[in-house]
Design a protein around this motif. Structure first.
Motif, PDB file in Angstrom:
ATOM      1  N   GLU A  13      48.659  36.788  30.864  1.00 10.41           N
ATOM      2  CA  GLU A  13      47.907  37.698  31.998  1.00 10.41           C
ATOM      3  C   GLU A  13      47.991  36.518  33.192  1.00 10.41           C
ATOM      4  OE1 GLU A  13      46.657  40.954  31.582  1.00 10.41           O
ATOM      5  OE2 GLU A  13      45.815  40.331  33.219  1.00 10.41           O
TER       6      GLU A  13
ATOM      7  N   LYS B 118      53.177  31.427  32.313  1.00  9.51           N
ATOM      8  CA  LYS B 118      51.451  31.049  32.439  1.00  9.51           C
ATOM      9  C   LYS B 118      50.776  29.810  33.604  1.00  9.51           C
ATOM     10  CE  LYS B 118      47.431  32.103  32.769  1.00  9.51           C
ATOM     11  NZ  LYS B 118      46.666  32.806  32.649  1.00  9.51           N
TER      12      LYS B 118
ATOM     13  N   ASN C 180      49.320  28.870  36.890  1.00 10.71           N
ATOM     14  CA  ASN C 180      48.936  28.161  37.496  1.00 10.71           C
ATOM     15  C   ASN C 180      48.547  26.768  37.957  1.00 10.71           C
ATOM     16  OD1 ASN C 180      46.837  30.869  36.921  1.00 10.71           O
ATOM     17  ND2 ASN C 180      46.116  29.600  35.055  1.00 10.71           N
TER      18      ASN C 180
ATOM     19  N   PHE D 275      46.621  30.405  49.272  1.00 12.05           N
ATOM     20  CA  PHE D 275      46.604  29.190  48.032  1.00 12.05           C
ATOM     21  C   PHE D 275      47.079  28.144  48.738  1.00 12.05           C
ATOM     22  CE2 PHE D 275      44.268  30.202  44.056  1.00 12.05           C
ATOM     23  CZ  PHE D 275      44.416  31.397  43.832  1.00 12.05           C
TER      24      PHE D 275
ATOM     25  N   GLY E 151      37.145  21.718  46.476  1.00 12.38           N
ATOM     26  CA  GLY E 151      38.011  21.675  44.842  1.00 12.38           C
ATOM     27  C   GLY E 151      38.005  22.673  43.853  1.00 12.38           C
TER      28      GLY E 151
ATOM     29  N   GLY F 103      38.021  25.399  40.626  1.00 11.64           N
ATOM     30  CA  GLY F 103      36.881  25.010  39.341  1.00 11.64           C
ATOM     31  C   GLY F 103      37.658  26.572  39.095  1.00 11.64           C
TER      32      GLY F 103
ATOM     33  N   CYS G 283      40.380  28.169  34.470  1.00 14.86           N
ATOM     34  CA  CYS G 283      41.857  29.003  34.450  1.00 14.86           C
ATOM     35  C   CYS G 283      42.587  27.019  34.637  1.00 14.86           C
ATOM     36  CB  CYS G 283      42.608  29.791  35.488  1.00 14.86           C
ATOM     37  SG  CYS G 283      42.688  31.166  33.720  1.00 14.86           S
TER      38      CYS G 283
HETATM   39  C1  UDX Z   1      43.489  31.832  38.793  1.00 11.78           C
HETATM   40  C2  UDX Z   1      44.763  32.445  38.429  1.00 11.78           C
HETATM   41  O1  UDX Z   1      44.811  32.893  39.816  1.00 11.78           O
HETATM   42  C3  UDX Z   1      44.679  33.866  37.795  1.00 11.78           C
HETATM   43  O2  UDX Z   1      46.700  34.229  38.326  1.00 11.78           O
HETATM   44  C4  UDX Z   1      45.194  32.991  35.951  1.00 11.78           C
HETATM   45  O3  UDX Z   1      45.200  34.006  35.628  1.00 11.78           O
HETATM   46  C5  UDX Z   1      43.444  32.639  36.217  1.00 11.78           C
HETATM   47  O4  UDX Z   1      43.086  31.264  37.088  1.00 11.78           O
HETATM   48  P1  UDX Z   1      40.571  32.627  38.808  1.00 11.78           P
HETATM   49  O5  UDX Z   1      40.690  31.188  38.042  1.00 11.78           O
HETATM   50  O6  UDX Z   1      39.779  33.589  38.836  1.00 11.78           O
HETATM   51  O7  UDX Z   1      42.625  32.861  38.685  1.00 11.78           O
HETATM   52  O8  UDX Z   1      40.607  32.174  40.294  1.00 11.78           O
HETATM   53  P2  UDX Z   1      41.217  31.840  41.799  1.00 11.78           P
HETATM   54  O9  UDX Z   1      41.254  32.962  43.036  1.00 11.78           O
HETATM   55  O10 UDX Z   1      42.476  31.661  41.313  1.00 11.78           O
HETATM   56  O11 UDX Z   1      40.907  30.459  42.701  1.00 11.78           O
HETATM   57  C6  UDX Z   1      40.541  29.486  41.482  1.00 11.78           C
HETATM   58  C7  UDX Z   1      39.977  28.433  41.979  1.00 11.78           C
HETATM   59  O12 UDX Z   1      40.763  28.034  43.678  1.00 11.78           O
HETATM   60  C8  UDX Z   1      38.706  29.005  42.728  1.00 11.78           C
HETATM   61  O13 UDX Z   1      37.672  27.718  42.742  1.00 11.78           O
HETATM   62  C9  UDX Z   1      39.143  28.568  44.491  1.00 11.78           C
HETATM   63  O14 UDX Z   1      37.787  28.741  45.416  1.00 11.78           O
HETATM   64  C10 UDX Z   1      40.185  27.701  43.912  1.00 11.78           C
HETATM   65  N1  UDX Z   1      40.881  27.998  45.895  1.00 11.78           N
HETATM   66  C11 UDX Z   1      41.087  28.934  45.786  1.00 11.78           C
HETATM   67  C12 UDX Z   1      40.895  26.792  46.819  1.00 11.78           C
HETATM   68  O15 UDX Z   1      40.047  26.028  46.590  1.00 11.78           O
HETATM   69  N2  UDX Z   1      41.880  27.115  47.608  1.00 11.78           N
HETATM   70  C13 UDX Z   1      42.547  27.769  47.901  1.00 11.78           C
HETATM   71  O16 UDX Z   1      43.673  28.042  48.857  1.00 11.78           O
HETATM   72  C14 UDX Z   1      42.811  29.007  46.805  1.00 11.78           C
END
Ligand code: UDX
Length: 429
Positions: A152, A205, A209, A250, A256, A258, A261
Motif C-alpha cells: 500500500e 514498498k 519509501n 519530496f 526531518g 517522521g 513509515c
Molecule cells: C509515506 C509515503 O509517502 C507513502 O507512500 C507510504 O505508503 C507511507 O509512508 P506518510 O508517512 O503518510 O507516507 O507521509 P509523507 O507525506 O510521505 O511524509 C513523511 C514525512 O516526510 C513527514 O514527516 C513529512 O513532513 C516529511 N517530508 C516530506 C519532508 O520533510 N520533506 C518533504 O519534501 C516531504
C-alpha cells in the motif's frame, strides 16, 4: 467480491472503506472490543480527512462489517488481507509477530476451497513465503491457498485519495489464480498494474519509501551546506528540481521526516541489507541526516533563544493527521522540557496524543495565538495550512520577543525580517 481485512489501522481501515465503497462486501477483523465498538458506530478512531463519511456510508449500506472473530469472515471471503502493524524492534528489524499470529488464525478458519491471502502490511523480503508456510501447515483439509503481496502506498492525510487514485497497483504472487483474483478486486482503481513475483513486490514498498526518505535527507544535507555558506536551500533546490530528471517533489528541507513509515522502513531495509550482506551505508546516512536535522534545529534554538518560554505551532509529523509517531516534535519537546523550558503548544489534531506522552509537563492550547502569547520564541514544526497565512502582525505583537524558528520553511525570510522578526528558517540566509 467478499473480502476480509485483518487489522483496522490506516492501511486496513482505509482499504476496507474504499473496497466497500466500490460495492464489495468487506469484513474487518480486530481484537480490541472498545475500538470495534467505536468503528461499528461509525467512528474511525484515527484522524483522516473524509474517512468518517466513507465509513458511515458503507456501514449503513451493510457492506462493511466489523467483527472480533475470524470464523465467518474468513470462510465467506475470496481474498483475506493482513494489514496489521510491523513496528520496529530495538535493533531496527521489523517485528513480524502480529503478521504470523494472524496468518495462523486465518489458516485455521479457511473454507474448504481456494482463498488468496494477501499481505498489505509492510514486510521484509521473504515474509510472504513464511506466511505461506504457516497457512499450509495449519489449514484444514480441503482448503487451498496462494499468497500475494499487495503493498500500500497511501499517505496519512490523503489516504483515501491515494487509495482511490493510486499511481500503481503492485501485485506480487507466484500463483496465476491469485493474480487474477487480485486484478479483479482492483479493477475499478486507476493506475498502472505491476504484476511481479513476491520478492519484487515486497522490495518495491521498501525501495519506494527509502528513495523518498533519501530525497528528504538529501534536501536536509544541502540545507546544512546552505547554513554554512549563505546559500538559500529553497533557491538551490528549486533550480535543481527544474531538471526533469530530478524534479522537486519530496525534496523539501525541514526538521526531518517522521511518521509510521519512513523511519521504520529505512531501518528495516538497513537491517535486511545487513542480513543479506548488502552494503547499507547510504541508508544509514539517510537515517543519520534525519536525526541530525532535528538535533541541528534544537542546537540553533538553544543558541539563539533568550528566555525560557517557547511557543510551538504544529505537533503532528505532517499536516492533516493526528499522528505523532516518530514526529520531530516529540524529540524537540522532550529535549526542551529536559532543559527547563516551558512549552505552550497548539496543534489542531495531535494535542491529545502529545498529552499522552508529556502530561502536564506541556501546556496545550486550543488556539494558535494562545501558543504564541508571551513566548520568547515561536517554533513552527508542522506545515498545517492554518499557519501558512496566519496573521503575522498579530503573532509578532503577541510574542514576548519576535523570534521565529520556521522548521518547515513556510514563511518568506525577506518579508519576515522586514516585519521585524528575528527569523530562522532551515538553510535560509
Ligand atoms: C509515506 C509515503 O509517502 C507513502 O507512500 C507510504 O505508503 C507511507 O509512508 P506518510 O508517512 O503518510 O507516507 O507521509 P509523507 O507525506 O510521505 O511524509 C513523511 C514525512 O516526510 C513527514 O514527516 C513529512 O513532513 C516529511 N517530508 C516530506 C519532508 O520533510 N520533506 C518533504 O519534501 C516531504
Amino acid at each position: 467480491m467478499t473480502i476480509t481485512i485483518v487489522g483496522h489501522g490506516y492501511v486496513g481501515l482505509v482499504s476496507a472503506c474504499v473496497f466497500a465503497d466500490f460495492g464489495n462486501k468487506v469484513w474487518v477483523v480486530g481484537h480490541t472490543p472498545e475500538k470495534l465498538k467505536r468503528l461499528k458506530n461509525g467512528d474511525p478512531i484515527i484522524y483522516e480527512p473524509g474517512l468518517a463519511e466513507m465509513l458511515q456510508k458503507n456501514i449503513k449500506a451493510k457492506r462493511l462489517i466489523f467483527t472480533d472473530t475470524y470464523e465467518k469472515a474468513v470462510k465467506d471471503s475470496e481474498i483475506v488481507f493482513i494489514t496489521v502493524g510491523t513496528p520496529p524492534k530495538s535493533d531496527g528489524s521489523a517485528d513480524l509477530s502480529a503478521v504470523f499470529t494472524v496468518a495462523k488464525e486465518i489458516a485455521t478458519h479457511l473454507a474448504p476451497r481456494f482463498t488468496v491471502v494477501s499481505c498489505k502490511s509492510t514486510v521484509p523480503v521473504g515474509t510472504n513465503i513464511a506466511v505461506e508456510k504457516i497457512l499450509n501447515d495449519n489449514k484444514p483439509p480441503g482448503a487451498s491457498i496462494a499468497v500475494a503481496s499487495c503493498p500500500e502506498f497511501l499517505r496519512e492525510g490523503s489516504a483515501i485519495q491515494d487509495t482511490v487514485s493510486p499511481d500503481r497497483v503492485v501485485i506480487g504472487s507466484d500463483s496465476p489464480e491469485a493474480i487474477e483474483k487480485m486484478l479483479e478486486l482492483h479493477k475499478s482503481l486507476p493506475g498502472k498494474r505491476v504484476v511481479t513475483n513476491l520478492a519484487s513486490a515486497e522490495l518495491i514498498k521498501y525501495a519506494s519509501n527509502s528513495i523518498l526518505a533519501t530525497k528528504i535527507s538529501f534536501a536536509n544535507l544541502i540545507s546544512f551546506f546552505c547554513e554554512k555558506t549563505g546559500a538559500d536551500v529553497e533557491e538551490v533546490l528549486d533550480a535543481v528540481g527544474m531538471d526533469r530528471r530530478i524534479g522537486r517533489t519530496f525534496m523539501y528541507a525541514g526538521v526531518g521526516y517522521g511518521g509510521s513509515c519512513f523511519p521504520k522502513d529505512v531501518q528495516a531495509l538497513t537491517d535486511t541489507g545487513k542480513k543479506l550482506g548488502v552494503d547499507v551505508t547510504l541508508l544509514k546516512s539517510v537515517e543519520d541526516i534525519n536525526q541530525h536535522a532535528r538535533a541541528n534545529f534544537l542546537a540553533n534554538v538553544l543558541k539563539k533563544v533568550k528566555g525560557k518560554n517557547i511557543g510551538i505551532l504544529g505537533l503532528s509529523f505532517k499536516p492533516d493527521t493526528d499522528d505523532i509517531r516518530f514526529a520531530p516534535s516529540v524529540y524537540l519537546v522532550g529535549e526542551l522540557i529536559k532543559k527547563g523550558y516551558k512549552i505552550t503548544a497548539y496543534d489542531q489534531a495531535a494535542s491529545e496524543n502529545i498529552r499522552k506522552i508529556f502530561g502536564d509537563k506541556i501546556t496545550l492550547v486550543d488556539h494558535a495565538f494562545d501558543a504564541v502569547r508571551g513566548a520568547d520564541a515561536l517554533l513552527v514544526l508542522t506545515e498545517w495550512n492554518e499557519f501558512k497565512q496566519i496573521d503575522l502582525v498579530k503573532v509578532k505583537s503577541l510574542l514576548n520577543k519576535p523570534v521565529l524558528f520556521d522548521g518547515r520553511n513556510i514563511y518568506d525570510p525577506v518579508k519576515m525580517k522586514e516585519m521585524g522578526f528575528e527569523y530562522f528558517g532551515i538553510g535560509r540566509p
